[in-house]
Motif scaffolding. Sequence first.
Motif, mmCIF file in Angstrom:
data_model
loop_
_atom_site.group_PDB
_atom_site.id
_atom_site.type_symbol
_atom_site.label_atom_id
_atom_site.label_comp_id
_atom_site.label_asym_id
_atom_site.label_seq_id
_atom_site.Cartn_x
_atom_site.Cartn_y
_atom_site.Cartn_z
ATOM 1 N N ARG A 178 -4.735 -1.264 5.485
ATOM 2 C CA ARG A 178 -6.054 -1.059 4.880
ATOM 3 C C ARG A 178 -7.121 -0.846 5.965
ATOM 4 N N THR A 232 0.824 -1.216 0.000
ATOM 5 C CA THR A 232 0.000 0.000 0.000
ATOM 6 C C THR A 232 0.854 1.261 0.000
ATOM 7 N N TRP A 263 -7.011 2.789 6.680
ATOM 8 C CA TRP A 263 -7.752 3.546 5.666
ATOM 9 C C TRP A 263 -9.252 3.495 5.944
ATOM 10 N N GLN A 264 -9.743 2.297 6.231
ATOM 11 C CA GLN A 264 -11.176 2.132 6.471
ATOM 12 C C GLN A 264 -11.631 2.952 7.677
ATOM 13 N N ASP A 293 -7.989 5.160 -2.811
ATOM 14 C CA ASP A 293 -9.014 4.314 -2.199
ATOM 15 C C ASP A 293 -10.306 5.111 -2.003
ATOM 16 N N GLU A 341 0.004 -5.211 5.342
ATOM 17 C CA GLU A 341 -0.867 -4.632 4.324
ATOM 18 C C GLU A 341 -2.317 -4.599 4.791
#
Length: 412
Positions: A189, A170, A192-193, A218, A185
């Motif tokens: 993520r 990422t 990010w969420q 994203d 990874e």
Amino acid sequence: MDAVTTRRGERLIEGGRRFARKPGLIARTIAPGFGKIIDRIDAALVTGAIHAVLPDGSRRTLGGRAPGFECEVELRSWNALVRLASNGSVGWYQAWASGEWWSPDPVPLFALFMQHAERLGDTARAKGPFRHALKLAHLVNRNSHSGARRNIAAHYDLGNDFYEAWLDPTMSYSSAIEVRGDDLEAAQRRKWQALERRIGDAQTVLEIGCGWGGLAADIAGGGGAVTAISLSEEQLAFARQRNPGPDYRRQDYREVAGAFDAVVSVEMVEALGREYWPDFMDCLARNLKPAGRAAIQYISMREDLFGDYASSADFIQAYIFPGGLLIRTSEFRTLAEQRGLAWRDQTDFGTDYAETLRLWRVRFDAAVREGRLPAGFDDTFVDLWRYYLMYCEGGFRGGGIDVHQVTLVKKG
């Protein structure tokens, strides 16, 4: 290294050398006797232990009164203690680089020093003329418009190929969330969420300090129109090629004027310096629509340690992030609220950062071992980078620094 190969990372190394102070006669006069320094460290350690081999070959355990972090340290020269006592963490790194002390794993040592920072007092801090010299050297790196570009380039323009060698796919250079095993990874993520949940279904989004574009892309993939800014030419070139979708711009946050449903910024504010925190909050207030939301991830220094920390310059500021300063949460929050930005839903996850840093070091070591670092990075730089990753990991494990996410909501 090939004689014709450009030495990469030189700007960081040479920049740090401006903070160097040789432990000469003045330092020896200021510093207390070697035995007194060791006694003070011993007395300060309520938990944990340092098992030390001293320059004369004798052994001594400092602390050892209650369970905690334990480490082994070989003190090869008394000069190391002079550097520590006079020049703090900057001197302690310079002693490491000079071979004056060694440890098979310095992380628990850094954790112990951070955990007991208040009890250690000025034992491990720069003092006297050395403290003032560090502060003055740091002021040269202040983040004016031109200074910010120079400081960002020194760190991030080391090259995309350098960071790609050891970051996860990422290309996230910030703390992950819920790090499980070695699956970095997936944890990135999850970060990010978590940020995207904070901004909801925002249609127009500004990202301040977009890095290599992973988060921006994203968000754009979910239907948002994303404007992503950075001062790093290297990062923007990578982002445009690998993570298309957002509108990438080389722009200073102070120059942005728009109307956005949401703003996202991940570990960018630590690069600003204290005098520019108000400018950052002005940027949020100016660019958010009424009821707009900003999702901020930032690193803080513990409140009771911030005053001493901010009055000088540490190893990170000298060698790694010129012009930077970790955040004082209470002050940062006050600046937000003064501008009509409500502070909501703060979460803290410093242990995740410690694990993120550990995995970065594992990946970095593998890249070095397997010859995957790009040409131009010599042993001095490699040693500096490993020290940086260990130093930061110890800081998070010791609880003196933390990482947070917070939502700022502009009054409607």
